[in-house]
Design an enzyme around this catalytic site. Sequence first.
Site, PDB file in Angstrom:
ATOM      1  CB  THR A 150       0.862  26.656 -12.182  1.00  0.00           C
ATOM      2  OG1 THR A 150       1.104  25.559 -13.103  1.00  0.00           O
ATOM      3  CG2 THR A 150       1.198  28.076 -12.574  1.00  0.00           C
ATOM      4  CG  ASP A 151       3.385  21.654 -13.084  1.00  0.00           C
ATOM      5  OD1 ASP A 151       2.523  22.772 -13.612  1.00  0.00           O
ATOM      6  OD2 ASP A 151       3.242  20.542 -13.257  1.00  0.00           O
ATOM      7  CD  GLU A 152       0.864  25.773 -17.176  1.00  0.00           C
ATOM      8  OE1 GLU A 152       1.217  26.760 -18.085  1.00  0.00           O
ATOM      9  OE2 GLU A 152      -0.156  25.008 -17.343  1.00  0.00           O
ATOM     10  CE1 TYR A 163      -2.634  30.045 -14.939  1.00  0.00           C
ATOM     11  CE2 TYR A 163      -1.571  28.532 -15.991  1.00  0.00           C
ATOM     12  CZ  TYR A 163      -2.230  28.941 -14.979  1.00  0.00           C
ATOM     13  OH  TYR A 163      -2.228  28.147 -13.873  1.00  0.00           O
ATOM     14  CE  LYS A 206      -1.104  30.929 -10.776  1.00  0.00           C
ATOM     15  NZ  LYS A 206      -2.358  31.135  -9.716  1.00  0.00           N
TER      16      LYS A 206
END
Length: 340
Positions: A129-131, A156, A160
Amino acid sequence: MGTERFTPGNIIVTGGCGFIGSNFVRWVAKNHPQTHVTVLDALTYAGNVANIVGLPKSQVEFIHGNICDSDLLDRIVPGHDAIVNYAAESHNDNSIADPEPFIQSNIVGTYRLLEAARKYDLHYHQISTDEVYGDLALDDPGRFTPQSPYRPSSPYSASKASADMLVRAWHRTYGLKTTISNCSNNYGPYQHVEKFIPRQITNILDGIRPKLYGDGLNVRDWIHTEDHSSAVWAILTEGRIGETYLIGANGERSNLDVLRDILRMMGQPEDAFDWVRDRPGHDRRYAIDPTRLETELGWKPQHTDFESGLKQTIKWYTDNEGWWRPAKAATEAKYKEQGQ
Ligand code: NAD
Ligand code: DAU
């Protein structure tokens, strides 16, 4: 497009009964009928076998199981040539309330899959994810690139980011044939009603006022889930081993703008929503620079008109109440407890 150098014949798609994983399975079934897909999914609250129903049984096989179960992996992995790992706990709000399942599925699960890929010599693609890059200020002219530092904010995104680090280490230390993709916010059919867009659409269908966190100015970079699937295929088959590709479709929008679009498209006044408690640690803005994917692999998104994609998504939830209804009451009860 560059030269295709990996032709997957028999892949394992973990998390293939979730929102994005099932879209990928349907996309492969439609566009690459010569590739066999084994879906491995634990069917958590977010997994639903209905998402892959109707696909040819000769091409798509379903196995109910957990990616953390190495004995199971020893039984099913041999004979396949790639693992594409979509399986994860995926919702930020849940990770704030209870991080434990995120550590298990997202970190330990990735570790077990990497070990299985190493043991049986498979390609490995990590869906990330870009997060992992944290957030950007609203007025920052920059976007995330493969060189951006990792700066995750939530349990979260930290889980990741940890998983991405394991993948990089397995490539560098053991020479595992890995690729990673970091994608922005997906939308489209089959997304769980806990997520922003489906939550607001189904609230309106139920006569409940939509809920906006904080000041509503947080920006997400929306991409249709079919465009995510075509990008993952391009990276799996043509991406450089050991590399990271960022997936995005130039879809930056504030939450307030998206909600106003939904309200207008569903015939409601644009102010017919409630402001609710903000998410702790709420990332301000995500924005992806997809240049590497576009220039190296020639990938382009097909769903470039967000309004028309949103309209189709509203229609899908309107026409498929039987799909989302079973999860709706419990999801809203959980949000109510959190003041959201
Ligand atoms: P989702 O929550 O809809 O689906 C996750 C799926 O994984 C479910 O079917 C669930 O049953 C399965 N699963 C969870 N833990 C498992 C385990 N231990 N073993 C086997 N299966 C397990 O999630 P999603 O939104 O489809 O996201 C899929 C992947 O894409 C995740 O890795 C997520 O981090 C990543 N991602 C999501 C987005 C987004 O916008 N939703 C954007 C970028 C990346
Ligand atoms: O950027 C990729 C990420 O996008 C993925 O890695 C995650 O798996 C996925 O869930 C998504 O994360 P977000 O936290 O951005 O998505 P979510 O749908 O939870 O929220 C989108 C934005 O809307 C966010 O700024 C919070 C806000 N929001 C959310 C809900 C559920 C609201 O304002 N109201 C709501 O009711």
